[in-house]
Design an enzyme around this catalytic site. Structure first.
Site, PDB file in Angstrom:
ATOM      1  N   ARG A 136       0.798  -1.234   0.000  1.00 28.03           N
ATOM      2  CA  ARG A 136       0.000   0.000   0.000  1.00 28.03           C
ATOM      3  C   ARG A 136       0.825   1.276   0.000  1.00 28.03           C
ATOM      4  O   ARG A 136       0.262   2.360   0.081  1.00 28.03           O
ATOM      5  CB  ARG A 136      -0.978  -0.020   1.179  1.00 28.03           C
ATOM      6  CG  ARG A 136      -2.010  -1.095   1.009  1.00 28.03           C
ATOM      7  CD  ARG A 136      -3.118  -1.103   2.050  1.00 28.03           C
ATOM      8  NE  ARG A 136      -3.790  -2.370   1.921  1.00 28.03           N
ATOM      9  CZ  ARG A 136      -3.437  -3.484   2.562  1.00 28.03           C
ATOM     10  NH1 ARG A 136      -2.446  -3.444   3.435  1.00 28.03           N
ATOM     11  NH2 ARG A 136      -4.066  -4.603   2.351  1.00 28.03           N
ATOM     12  N   THR A 180       2.064  -5.793   4.175  1.00 26.20           N
ATOM     13  CA  THR A 180       1.429  -5.188   3.000  1.00 26.20           C
ATOM     14  C   THR A 180       1.194  -3.694   3.187  1.00 26.20           C
ATOM     15  O   THR A 180       0.920  -2.992   2.220  1.00 26.20           O
ATOM     16  CB  THR A 180       0.077  -5.859   2.698  1.00 26.20           C
ATOM     17  OG1 THR A 180      -0.765  -5.754   3.853  1.00 26.20           O
ATOM     18  CG2 THR A 180       0.259  -7.333   2.344  1.00 26.20           C
ATOM     19  N   GLY A 196      -1.263 -11.398   8.408  1.00 26.86           N
ATOM     20  CA  GLY A 196      -1.201 -12.855   8.504  1.00 26.86           C
ATOM     21  C   GLY A 196      -2.119 -13.408   9.568  1.00 26.86           C
ATOM     22  O   GLY A 196      -1.971 -14.563   9.974  1.00 26.86           O
ATOM     23  N   ASN A 278      -8.413  -8.473  13.204  1.00 22.93           N
ATOM     24  CA  ASN A 278      -9.304  -9.529  13.671  1.00 22.93           C
ATOM     25  C   ASN A 278      -8.571 -10.608  14.463  1.00 22.93           C
ATOM     26  O   ASN A 278      -7.350 -10.658  14.501  1.00 22.93           O
ATOM     27  CB  ASN A 278      -9.993 -10.177  12.473  1.00 22.93           C
ATOM     28  CG  ASN A 278      -8.975 -10.717  11.473  1.00 22.93           C
ATOM     29  OD1 ASN A 278      -8.446  -9.955  10.667  1.00 22.93           O
ATOM     30  ND2 ASN A 278      -8.665 -12.005  11.522  1.00 22.93           N
ATOM     31  N   ASP A 323     -14.402 -11.191  11.697  1.00 22.72           N
ATOM     32  CA  ASP A 323     -13.346 -10.535  10.923  1.00 22.72           C
ATOM     33  C   ASP A 323     -13.592  -9.033  10.835  1.00 22.72           C
ATOM     34  O   ASP A 323     -13.296  -8.396   9.823  1.00 22.72           O
ATOM     35  CB  ASP A 323     -13.244 -11.152   9.523  1.00 22.72           C
ATOM     36  CG  ASP A 323     -12.016 -10.682   8.753  1.00 22.72           C
ATOM     37  OD1 ASP A 323     -11.051 -10.238   9.386  1.00 22.72           O
ATOM     38  OD2 ASP A 323     -12.034 -10.737   7.504  1.00 22.72           O
ATOM     39  N   MET A 652       3.174 -19.311  -7.183  1.00 13.91           N
ATOM     40  CA  MET A 652       2.362 -20.520  -7.071  1.00 13.91           C
ATOM     41  C   MET A 652       3.208 -21.600  -6.410  1.00 13.91           C
ATOM     42  O   MET A 652       3.937 -22.339  -7.060  1.00 13.91           O
ATOM     43  CB  MET A 652       1.876 -20.970  -8.455  1.00 13.91           C
ATOM     44  CG  MET A 652       1.106 -22.283  -8.442  1.00 13.91           C
ATOM     45  SD  MET A 652      -0.334 -22.246  -7.360  1.00 13.91           S
ATOM     46  CE  MET A 652      -0.427 -23.972  -6.902  1.00 13.91           C
TER      47      MET A 652
END
Length: 684
Positions: A136, A180, A196, A278, A323, A652
């Site tokens: 961000r 982030t 996380g 959360n 959450d 991935m």
């Protein structure tokens, strides 16, 4: 506040005259940030100023001439993953981060790249992020640019050369932490939180010396294992208080409470305000035996800026099971409350209430719902606590709850205009069913919810709206429906405009007083990030990063045709801009079902495994649509990717920790049938 700004501006000029402020690129310091409101040519910190109101005093672009706005230039990034950054602009240079925690310096007038920095985040760390490898934004201070990385580092970069100066690991790499959020800086300290929560971690915020990277203090947001004693952190005394509100063996599942976005320095009280997330898992029944407030989950916590010592807190959602993070933007202001000026903070968190608090002591001044909600009856103004609805907890049966876990307002920034007195909020309305997950088993590094969450057949997708909210009267002033439930952040300007993007790639100027649409620019990539305004040589610019992603945040309306997600871009506009619109190749590969057919039971098992392991990324727009994947048609290639990790470098990772080769083949069977259905649709 205005008097403080005038004094700060005078101080900044005085220090500059005495040669006591930095020069060169990213010449930002405490005096300059204190005076940021009086220097609207720059956007020197994440929310524009320490107050984080996301308001620009520039008015060259206004409601009378915004129709003449045109593209000045655009800059293409090197990834199509989710883009969430708010650019920083200092003395004509734009500094912005992109997905994978990369950083660019760009000439704000021409769009020419000055340098780029790649922290080379390992691909295997992508799985630790709930919602894509997003970032961000960055922070600027005394010739350095600071960025937090997905793999948990805080890095200082030379603002002139783009070279790394220092790097510090801020997390325990044995745990599934990510970063982030954008760092914040004040008084030669750079602070960063982490994310996380669902994956099984314990939240905290850390302050580091801006010059050396040495840790100054750390504040934990939830208590740890009691058997290990004190944490030797600034939060020790607060953790003793918080531990009384937790039960069971929560620390074995992390506890959550990650501070992954909002961190706001309040210079008037010399405190840092922390927006806390959360619980982990979501369900209090699983996390804490169904008991206790679980401090400091879903709270705003104030700590001393120099020491990190606890000052006060306000918990918006005690015993959070939904959450309902309070990581959403916290903004500071002075408002007339009951006829007297009060120094307040404002927040519109996930739980659907707009809060106004006295930021000296955390006292609740007002709280009203800005979206529909069903989890509480009301907020008790004497105690500040919610009066819980019979619908709130789902331990004994299925409950339809709104706002959903996406929230009434997610991370997308809101803004405040002192000219109109209104706050501009990108809102979401969506309900989901919650039920106890009696088969729950904690899986480190996996999404740990502790609840069965399902959709509402009557409302399969939520709706979005940009609303203007009066924080004094605590009521909506106007609303503009948006095309999908997740849309972009906002910036308000002295030109009586509000700029915001939406999920369909439209970037619009709204009239601040009534929401009338005055101008729209269209491009194909969805917009989530918050715009900014700056000026160079007397020319005002509006800038916004585009590119939708973010896992669940990237879910598209099922009725809208999908297309290949283009690389993210920075778009910059000015009056009379004649920049060329980029060319896009948006064609999707065709559906690619294998020739073989699979038993119905195998497909059903694969659907369940897909939902648990794959959907959070591949149902969005940033990760590939598996129905079209080349690997789908070949069992061995599929296994090499899903089990052996052949594409780890691109994010991935191998799923061998969570699924067996047989389950991987079941997932292929499910996706194959979905691809077959898609193929029939595309042939029509």
């Amino acid at each position: 506040m205005k008097r403080l700004g005038i004094c700060a501006a005078f101080l900044a000029l005085l220090l500059q005259a005495c040669g006591m402020t930095p020069d060169g690129p990213a010449a930002v310091d405490q005096a300059r940030l204190l005076a940021a409101a009086d220097d609207p040519a720059n956007w020197m910190t994440h929310g524009g100023t320490f107050e984080e109101q996301r308001y620009s005093a520039l008015d060259q672009i206004n409601e009378g001439n915004v129709g003449q706005l045109g593209l000045a230039w655009s800059f293409e990034f090197d990834t199509s993953r989710g883009q969430e950054a708010t650019p920083i602009v200092v003395d004509g240079v734009i500094y912005t981060s992109t997905a994978w925690s990369r950083v660019y310096a760009i000439d704000g007038r021409t769009g020419k790249e000055l340098w780029r920095f790649d922290p080379e985040v390992p691909g295997e760390d992508a799985i630790k992020s709930c919602c894509d490898v997003v970032n961000r934004g960055v922070a600027a201070w005394k010739g350095k640019i600071y960025v937090g990385t997905i793999d948990g580092r805080l890095i200082a970069i030379d603002a002139k050369t783009g070279k790394q100066l220092w790097s510090v690991l801020t997390v325990d790499k044995s745990k599934p932490y990510v970063i982030t959020g954008a760092p914040r800086i004040f008084k030669d300290k750079v602070v960063i939180g982490n994310g996380g929560g669902e994956l099984g971690v314990r939240g905290y915020v850390t302050a580091y010396d801006t010059e050396t990277g040495k840790q100054a203090w750390r504040f934990y947001t939830v208590p740890g294992d009691p058997a290990k004693g004190a944490d030797r952190a600034a939060s020790d005394s607060a953790m003793a208080m918080a531990a009384k509100t937790w039960f069971g063996r929560w620390w074995e599942m992390g506890g959550g409470g990650t501070a992954w976005d909002s961190l706001v320095y309040d210079p008037e009280f010399d405190q840092l305000l922390i927006g806390v997330g959360n619980g982990s898992p979501w369900n209090r029944k699983v996390r804490s035996e169904g008991k206790g407030d679980n401090l400091f989950l879903s709270s705003i916590v104030a700590v001393d800026a120099d020491t990190g010592r606890y000052k006060w807190h306000y918990q918006a959602s005690p015993g959070d099971s939904w959450d309902y993070t309070n990581t959403q933007q916290i903004m500071l202001a002075t408002l007339p409350i009951e006829g007297k000026p009060r120094k307040v903070l404002m927040q519109a968190p996930k739980n659907g209430f707009f809060y106004v608090l006295d930021r000296e002591n955390g006292k609740l001044l007002s709280a009203r719902p800005f979206v529909r909600q069903s989890w509480v009856e009301s907020i008790d103004m004497k105690t500040g606590r919610p009066v819980m609805s019979a619908n709130a907890y789902y331990e004994e049966g299925v409950k339809m709850i709104e706002p959903s876990s996406v929230g009434g307002h997610n991370w997308q920034p809101m803004s405040y205009s002192p000219r109109t007195g209104l706050v501009y909020i990108p809102t979401v309305q969506w309900s989901l069913t919650f039920a106890q997950d009696n088969a729950f088993r904690f899986k480190p590094g996996h999404l740990n919810i502790g609840a069965q969450v399902g959709g509402n057949p009557a409302e399969p997708m939520g709706t979005g709206a940009l609303i203007a909210w009066d924080p004094i009267k605590q009521r909506e002033a106007w609303r503009v429906p948006q095309p999908e439930m997740i849309n972009g952040g906002t910036v308000a300007t002295a030109g009586d405009l509000v700029f915001a993007g939406n999920a369909h790639g439209e970037f619009t100027a709204f009239r601040a007083k009534d929401g009338a649409k005055l101008w729209t620019f269209r491009q194909p990539a969805g917009i989530m990030a918050g715009p900014v305004s700056y000026s160079i040589d007397g020319v005002q610019y509006i800038a916004v990063v585009v590119g939708k992603g973010g896992g669940a945040m990237g879910i598209q309306d099922a009725n809208r045709p999908r297309f290949r997600q283009p690389n993210g871009r920075l778009f910059v506009f000015k009056l009379g801009g004649k920049g060329a619109m980029p060319e896009y190749d948006l064609a999707l590969a065709p559906a690619n079902p294998p020739a073989e057919r699979f038993p119905a039971a195998m497909v059903a098992a694969g659907g369940a495994a897909y939902g648990e392991n794959c959907a959070r990324c591949h149902e969005g727009v940033a990760a590939p649509d598996l129905r079209r994947a080349n690997a789908l048609a070949d069992r061995e290639i599929w296994k090499s990717v899903v089990i052996d990790g052949a594409l780890t470098a691109s994010g991935m990772v191998s799923f061998s920790r969570w699924i067996t080769p047989d389950q991987a083949e079941q997932i292929r069977a499910y996706v194959a049938e979905e691809a077959r259905a898609l193929q029939k649709t595309e042939k029509k």
